[in-house]
Structure formats: structure tokens, C-alpha cells
Design a protein around this motif. Structure first.
Motif, PDB file in Angstrom:
ATOM      1  N   VAL A 240       0.926  -1.016  -0.140  1.00  0.00           N
ATOM      2  CA  VAL A 240       0.087   0.009   0.084  1.00  0.00           C
ATOM      3  C   VAL A 240       1.243   1.287  -0.129  1.00  0.00           C
ATOM      4  CG1 VAL A 240      -2.158  -1.247   1.180  1.00  0.00           C
ATOM      5  CG2 VAL A 240      -0.303  -0.168   2.500  1.00  0.00           C
TER       6      VAL A 240
ATOM      7  N   PRO B  30      -9.265   1.298   5.707  1.00  0.00           N
ATOM      8  CA  PRO B  30      -8.622   1.819   4.457  1.00  0.00           C
ATOM      9  C   PRO B  30      -7.447   2.692   4.804  1.00  0.00           C
ATOM     10  CG  PRO B  30     -10.859   1.868   4.199  1.00  0.00           C
ATOM     11  CD  PRO B  30     -10.577   1.693   5.537  1.00  0.00           C
ATOM     12  N   TYR B  31      -7.531   3.812   5.531  1.00  0.00           N
ATOM     13  CA  TYR B  31      -6.561   4.898   5.869  1.00  0.00           C
ATOM     14  C   TYR B  31      -5.989   4.807   7.498  1.00  0.00           C
ATOM     15  CZ  TYR B  31      -8.235   6.386   1.382  1.00  0.00           C
ATOM     16  OH  TYR B  31      -8.708   6.686  -0.034  1.00  0.00           O
TER      17      TYR B  31
ATOM     18  N   GLN C  84      -5.673   0.874   2.028  1.00  0.00           N
ATOM     19  CA  GLN C  84      -5.683   1.939   1.013  1.00  0.00           C
ATOM     20  C   GLN C  84      -4.295   2.720   1.127  1.00  0.00           C
ATOM     21  OE1 GLN C  84      -7.485   2.122  -1.495  1.00  0.00           O
ATOM     22  NE2 GLN C  84      -7.002   4.283  -2.531  1.00  0.00           N
ATOM     23  N   CYS C  85      -3.919   3.216   2.151  1.00  0.00           N
ATOM     24  CA  CYS C  85      -2.867   3.900   2.381  1.00  0.00           C
ATOM     25  C   CYS C  85      -2.524   4.302   4.005  1.00  0.00           C
ATOM     26  CB  CYS C  85      -3.198   5.397   1.711  1.00  0.00           C
ATOM     27  SG  CYS C  85      -1.918   6.570   2.097  1.00  0.00           S
TER      28      CYS C  85
ATOM     29  N   GLY D 161      -8.827   5.454  -4.786  1.00  0.00           N
ATOM     30  CA  GLY D 161      -9.655   4.562  -3.888  1.00  0.00           C
ATOM     31  C   GLY D 161     -11.119   4.774  -4.303  1.00  0.00           C
TER      32      GLY D 161
ATOM     33  N   GLU E 273     -13.986   1.650  -2.885  1.00  0.00           N
ATOM     34  CA  GLU E 273     -13.409   1.176  -1.696  1.00  0.00           C
ATOM     35  C   GLU E 273     -14.052   1.984  -0.419  1.00  0.00           C
ATOM     36  OE1 GLU E 273      -9.351   0.700  -1.406  1.00  0.00           O
ATOM     37  OE2 GLU E 273      -9.095  -0.364  -3.270  1.00  0.00           O
TER      38      GLU E 273
END
Length: 441
Positions: A18, A312-313, A374-375, A430, A435
């Protein structure tokens, strides 16, 4: 242990696939603002707030600056930290009352300690709501010339004055009441507390719950507003005090049930000393995290709590050499540790300690990276308040990051907030891939 694998922790980190964005800020407070600005911009960019998590190696240094930054950017944070209830004033008050109730004689310090911790008599109108304020009229007193005797809790100066004029030798509560009545300068509220102690029933499961519940009730109604009045605008102490009231109220309920069980199986006696010991045993178990959960709040975790996290984050805060990994505490000099780690010569037969290379911190850092779907955004600060340089965390050497320029960081935290291009590109990708989760899920 061979030279090739003396310590598997020294091998390169297997980072997940990622993207990682790195934001360096001048100071810790600037770093907190950068982290919360990222969270606010993600939220305003239609990323559900539950799809974002902030992770810190140790919240003790970061909770206040993160909380203030969250308020600045309109973010409601939930700090998932264990409440060390035994270090709070409401718990200390309950403990001190048990000590005053125990034994046939108490000394002056034991008698006055509950008053120092804001003991107040409960009334039928009191509530355990942490936000309660006491708007009821003051109780009547016999000496109208001393209006302070109608106020609770007793102000610290009055407790100190009583401590200076009362005798210091241990005596029974009945003898203390006589001493208070015959001593000039002793506040009448001290006598009221001593009379309350004298009339307290023997400890049974029911009386323990009733009496200690009354103590918590009085503190919630009158002690907690004192904390709020002396607190900073951020109300961090008030929030901790309010949480402690709720936790101690729960503890009193648990104490009643467990005291009954211990009496039944004969492992405890009917004494207030045993009640205090049992309360300490329950409180130090630390069974729960911060109890409230809010689907529209931003979760802030400590690194040791993210091993099962999947969002995701992830915003990882505090990636400096002095904080993550934390320097190991060892009596051995760094040069010797390094020699043992290399395993050369005579040190080849010695086993190194994992803490020497930040083993636990390394594992938690890997957990943080794996939690991000995601990141991952890593933040750090480069200066101490005294102007000294703060080195970058060596853990970041194992990670390929996209570094944000200072100009982009300033635009991120400015009045016209704007995500840095490196992060904006990732968020856009994303969103195109659909997502994320639904708000509140």
C-alpha cells in the motif's frame, strides 16, 4: 544462534503493498495538526470517518495535542486508552474512605484525607451523571456566622487549617468528634464527616454498595464541577474525571458482588481493609478500554491495539527516533549491544535482547502497516521545544514513502485546507475503485 539469523528482527520489514505518505512537521503540536488535518480532509472528501484511524506509539505525549488539533478541525476523537482508574481522584476518594472506616483508631492524616479528595455528603437529588451540576441550595448549618460551613466540598485551605489545629495522635472516631468540637478553628464540616464515619454500618455486600455509592454520588455532584472550574478550555482533566466517576460507579457494583462471593467462600473477612484490598484487585485488572463508541468519531489507538485492525486509511503519528522505537533501557553500553548483535569474536556466544533493536516497537509498526488497506500516512516532528533536532525513526528506512513538501504541509493545515497532491491521488484512486464503507457501519 548463527551469524545469519542471530536476530530475525534485524531483517528488512516486509511492508504491505500500500502506498505510504510521509509528513514531517517542525514541532509535535504541528505534527498533531498535520495528522488531524489529514483526517478532516479525508472526511470532507467523502471518506467515511470510520475508514480512518490514527495510531500512536504512546498516547501520553500525544493525547493533548491531538485532542486540541481535533477540536480545531471539527473532528470528534475517541482515544482508545486504558483508564488507569487507581490513579484518579474518585478512586482515591473511595480508597481513603475505606481506610478511615477501618480499625478502631485513625490518625489525623487518615481522617482528613477523604476531605482533601473532595468528599461531600450525598443528597437525594444527586445523580451519577458525569455532567451534573449542583444547583440545589446549600444545607443549613447551626453557625450562620461561618457561611463556608454550608459549602461542599471543603476548600483545601480549610482542610489544611484543620490539620494544623487538630491533634496528630491516633484515636477513635468518637474521640475525634470530641476533639473537633473542642478545638478552635476546626471547620464544622470536618465534624460532619467524622459523624458520617461514626454512623457507617459494618461492611456487608449491601452496605458496601450503599455507602461507597453515596461517596461516588457526592463526588459526581460536587467534586466534578470543581475539576471543571479549574480545568483548561480543552477540559481534558474534566473528561478524565468524568470517566473515572463512571468507572468507579461500575467498580462499586462489582465490589458488592465479589465481596459477597468472597465472604461466602471464606477468603475475606467483614472488614473495610478487605473491602479496600478487593477494590484494588478489581481496579488493577483494567478489564476495559474507553467505554464509549461513536460511529461518527475518529478512533485514536495506541500501537499495541491495532494488531487486528483493518481500515482503508491509517495515520501513524510520532515516527521519530526518540519515540518509535523507544530507546531500550539497559545497563549495558550501546557499543557492547552492537557487538553482541553483530555476533563477532567472543560475543558470538552471547544472545542479544530483542529490545536492543526495538523488537516490540518493530512488530507494532508492522501491525500498523498491515492495518491499512488503502494508504498509510506517517507523521513525525523534527524539533524539540528547545530547538534541538529530532531524528527520523529508523523504522522508516524500511519503507518507501512519498514525502510531502513543507509548502504542501502548510496548505494542508492552513485556513484553505488542501490535501497534498501525493495523498489526493491515492484518495482519488480509492474512490474510483469503490473502496470504503458506509458511514456508521
Amino acid at each position: 544462534m548463527t551469524g545469519a539469523d542471530r536476530l530475525a528482527l534485524s531483517a528488512p520489514i516486509d511492508a504491505p503493498d500500500v502506498p505510504a505518505v510521509e509528513i514531517a512537521s517542525p514541532t509535535r503540536r504541528d505534527e498533531a495538526r498535520s495528522a488531524m488535518a489529514v483526517a478532516a480532509e479525508l472526511r470532507d472528501g467523502d471518506v467515511p470517518v470510520r475508514d480512518v484511524a490514527v495510531v500512536v506509539r504512546d498516547l501520553d505525549r500525544y493525547e493533548e495535542p491531538l485532542f486540541r488539533a481535533a477540536l480545531q478541525y471539527g473532528v470528534a476523537p475517541v482515544f482508545w486508552t486504558q483508564l488507569r482508574v487507581t490513579r484518579t481522584r474518585p478512586y482515591a476518594l473511595v480508597e481513603s474512605v475505606c481506610e478511615a472506616l477501618a480499625g478502631d483508631a485513625v490518625d489525623r492524616e487518615t481522617l482528613l484525607r477523604p476531605l482533601e479528595l473532595r468528599w461531600s455528603p450525598a443528597t437525594p437529588t444527586d445523580s451519577l451523571d458525569p455532567n451534573i451540576s449542583d444547583d440545589s441550595p446549600a444545607p443549613a448549618i447551626s453557625d450562620d456566622s461561618d457561611r463556608r460551613s454550608a459549602e461542599w466540598p471543603i476548600e483545601p485551605a480549610a482542610v489544611q487549617r484543620a490539620g494544623s489545629v487538630l491533634p496528630d495522635d491516633p484515636r477513635s472516631i468518637a474521640e475525634w468528634i470530641e476533639a473537633i468540637e473542642s478545638t478552635d478553628g476546626a471547620d464544622t464540616r470536618v465534624r460532619q464527616f467524622a459523624e458520617w464515619i461514626e454512623t457507617a454500618p459494618a461492611p456487608t455486600p449491601e452496605s458496601v454498595a450503599s455507602l461507597l455509592g453515596e461517596v461516588v454520588e457526592g463526588y459526581a455532584a460536587r467534586g466534578l464541577p470543581e475539576t471543571k472550574a479549574a480545568d483548561s478550555p480543552a477540559l481534558l482533566d474534566t473528561e478524565t474525571d468524568a470517566r473515572a466517576v463512571v468507572r468507579v460507579r461500575t467498580l462499586v457494583g462489582q465490589l458488592q458482588r465479589k465481596f459477597a462471593d468472597r465472604l461466602e467462600d471464606g477468603t475475606l473477612e467483614r472488614s473495610w481493609d478487605d473491602v479496600a484490598d478487593l477494590a484494588d484487585a478489581i481496579a488493577t485488572q483494567r478489564p476495559g478500554r474507553r467505554e464509549h463508541s461513536n460511529a461518527r468519531a475518529l478512533d485514536v489507538f495506541e500501537a499495541n491495539d491495532v494488531w487486528a485492525l483493518d481500515v482503508p486509511y491509517v495515520i501513524a503519528v510520532g515516527l521519530t527516533a526518540e519515540a518509535w522505537p523507544q530507546p531500550p533501557e539497559s545497563v549495558l553500553p550501546p557499543e557492547f549491544q552492537e557487538a553482541v548483535l553483530r555476533g563477532e569474536g567472543a560475543t558470538g556466544s552471547l544472545a542479544p535482547q530483542p529490545a536492543w533493536v526495538g523488537g516490540r516497537d518493530r512488530d507494532q509498526f508492522v501491525d500498523v502497516l498491515r492495518a491499512a488497506g488503502q494508504c498509510v500516512v506517517v507523521t513525525r516532528h523534527s524539533r524539540t521545544p528547545g530547538g534541538d533536532d529530532v531524528p527520523r525513526s529508523p523504522l522508516l528506512d524500511h519503507l518507501e514513502t512519498r514525502r510531502i513538501s513543507e509548502g504542501a504541509r502548510r496548505r494542508l493545515v492552513g485556513t484553505e485546507r488542501e490535501l497534498p497532491p501525493e495523498l489526493r491521488e491515492i484518495v482519488g484512486t480509492g474512490a474510483e475503485n469503490g473502496e470504503g464503507t458506509t458511514e456508521g457501519q
